[in-house]
Design an enzyme around this catalytic site. Structure first.
Site, PDB file in Angstrom:
ATOM      1  N   GLU A   6       0.698  -1.174  -0.165  1.00 11.82           N
ATOM      2  CA  GLU A   6      -0.062  -0.032  -0.105  1.00 11.82           C
ATOM      3  C   GLU A   6       0.868   1.233   0.023  1.00 11.82           C
ATOM      4  OE1 GLU A   6      -4.234   0.594   2.009  1.00 11.82           O
ATOM      5  OE2 GLU A   6      -2.661   1.205   3.255  1.00 11.82           O
ATOM      6  N   HIS A  23     -13.738   2.680  19.003  1.00  7.01           N
ATOM      7  CA  HIS A  23     -12.639   2.411  19.294  1.00  7.01           C
ATOM      8  C   HIS A  23     -12.048   2.482  20.772  1.00  7.01           C
ATOM      9  CE1 HIS A  23      -8.104   2.609  18.432  1.00  7.01           C
ATOM     10  NE2 HIS A  23      -8.417   2.487  17.380  1.00  7.01           N
TER      11      HIS A  23
END
Length: 390
Positions: free
Chosen positions: A118, A242
């Site tokens: 990536e 999160h």
């Protein structure tokens, strides 16, 4: 046989590394030694178990409220004996975390080839997102092989002086992971989530965690969700929270207690895939979700001021809205009330992959180290060939 060392430690890295690790394990050319840095301890193990990946070593770098300096030092220090012991032919890092940058530096210092999965994402602003933009620029310059997910990412690398011979366009491995997960029936571990999804109520999925949104921006995101939930009481707003305290203390406090807002623990990747697939709209600051959702036909409003994934914006599958309450509410309301505008985003083509990124990655690695030839670069095609759902 080449010994290679994938190094990763966060949930997004684990998801995107998993198809590569599986492909390496199945190749007669490679023997992977998987090293975890361990930032997202519980959810990291969850992802590895889901994909059937076992770690060979765990640096365990996580400490409460650690700094970027701590992550860098602990990653490099922890890797030193492993690099000396295994002497890998290449170290693989993914994306733009500080631990990925530190692992790349540790390998580079020993003249071990670095492979950047990536590679080439750029926002154009060195401090936004911070520190990710700097991390990925550093890795790109020292990597022996940059695996760009798209042609746009390749152009970024070329513009930064990376030789074309050190670049291959693979597509994004997260699309490979989506293909694997959509073959599984959805099974939600949270009974409240199962009940919320049992009916036909439209679902709005919200995820937020980025470091640059900590503090006041996170509070504004929570406020916007609260306003939207009041305006659309027939919609269910699902927010897998999160675990970072810096996220929770601002975001959750601003949400309120509306009955159609469901805050859950972080969900496993297969659950997240099916939540995205079910969602009428997604509000997120996550880079991974920006890549995943377009392949599922789910419109995305990006809760950031910049994005290093402009392909989705250009394709019409996502839109940058920032973190101001009024903008988030206005843009979301349009998509929740205007079927034509919604359909235009939901049916746009995904530019990020075709499910064969891991195969291209392994072939490019084989060409670098010897024993294989590169496959043709990934080229984005039309919506029908890139969509994995709907």
């Amino acid at each position: 046989m080449h010994t290679v060392m994938p190094v990763y430690g966060t949930r997004p890295e684990a998801i995107k590394m998993a198809p590569v690790v599986r492909a390496l394990q199945q190749s007669p050319l490679f023997r992977p030694t998987v090293v975890l840095t361990g930032q997202h301890r519980d959810i990291l193990d969850q992802v590895n178990t889901t994909f059937g990946v076992s770690a060979d070593a765990d640096l365990g770098i996580m400490t409460p409220r650690q700094t970027l300096h701590d992550i860098t030092v602990r990653t490099m220090t922890g890797l030193q004996p492993l690099l000396d012991r295994h002497v890998p032919d290449a170290v693989l890092v993914q994306g733009d975390t500080t631990s990925a940058m530190a692992a790349a530096l540790a390998a580079f210092e020993r003249k071990i080839p670095v492979v950047h999965i990536e590679a080439g994402l750029r926002s154009g602003d060195l401090f936004d997102p911070f520190p990710e933009e700097a991390n990925r620029r550093i890795i790109g310059q020292i990597a022996s092989l940059n695996l760009a997910p798209t042609a746009h990412a390749k152009r970024n690398l070329l513009a930064s002086g990376v030789p074309e011979a050190r670049i291959a366009v693979t597509g994004n491995t997260v699309i490979d992971a989506l293909h694997l997960m959509l073959d599984r029936a959805p099974a939600f571990g949270d009974p409240a989530l199962t009940r919320a999804l049992a009916g036909d109520a439209p679902l709005v999925l919200v995820t937020a965690h980025r470091r640059e949104n900590h503090g006041e921006p996170m509070r504004r995101i929570g406020t916007a969700v609260r306003v939207l939930a009041a305006r659309f009481p027939d919609h269910v707003f699902v927010l897998p929270a999160h675990p970072n305290p810096a996220v929770r203390e601002h975001l959750l406090a601003a949400l309120g207690t509306a009955p159609n807002i469901l805050v859950t623990a972080p969900v496993a990747f297969p659950e997240m895939v099916h939540l995205m697939d079910r969602a009428t709209l997604i509000l997120t600051d996550s880079g991974g979700v920006q890549e995943e959702a377009p392949a599922l036909g789910s419109p995305v409003l990006v809760l950031r001021e910049t994005t290093e994934r402009p392909e989705a914006v250009l394709a019409g599958t996502s839109r940058l809205v920032g973190t101001h309450v009024e903008t988030i509410v206005d843009e979301a309301a349009v998509l929740l009330t205007d079927p034509v505008r919604h359909a235009a985003m939901a049916h746009a083509a995904s530019p990020f992959g075709d499910g064969h990124a891991a195969a291209r990655t392994v072939a490019a690695l084989g060409a670098l180290l010897g024993g294989a030839e590169r496959l043709p670069d990934f080229e984005a095609a039309d919506a029908d060939s890139l969509s994995v759902s709907r």
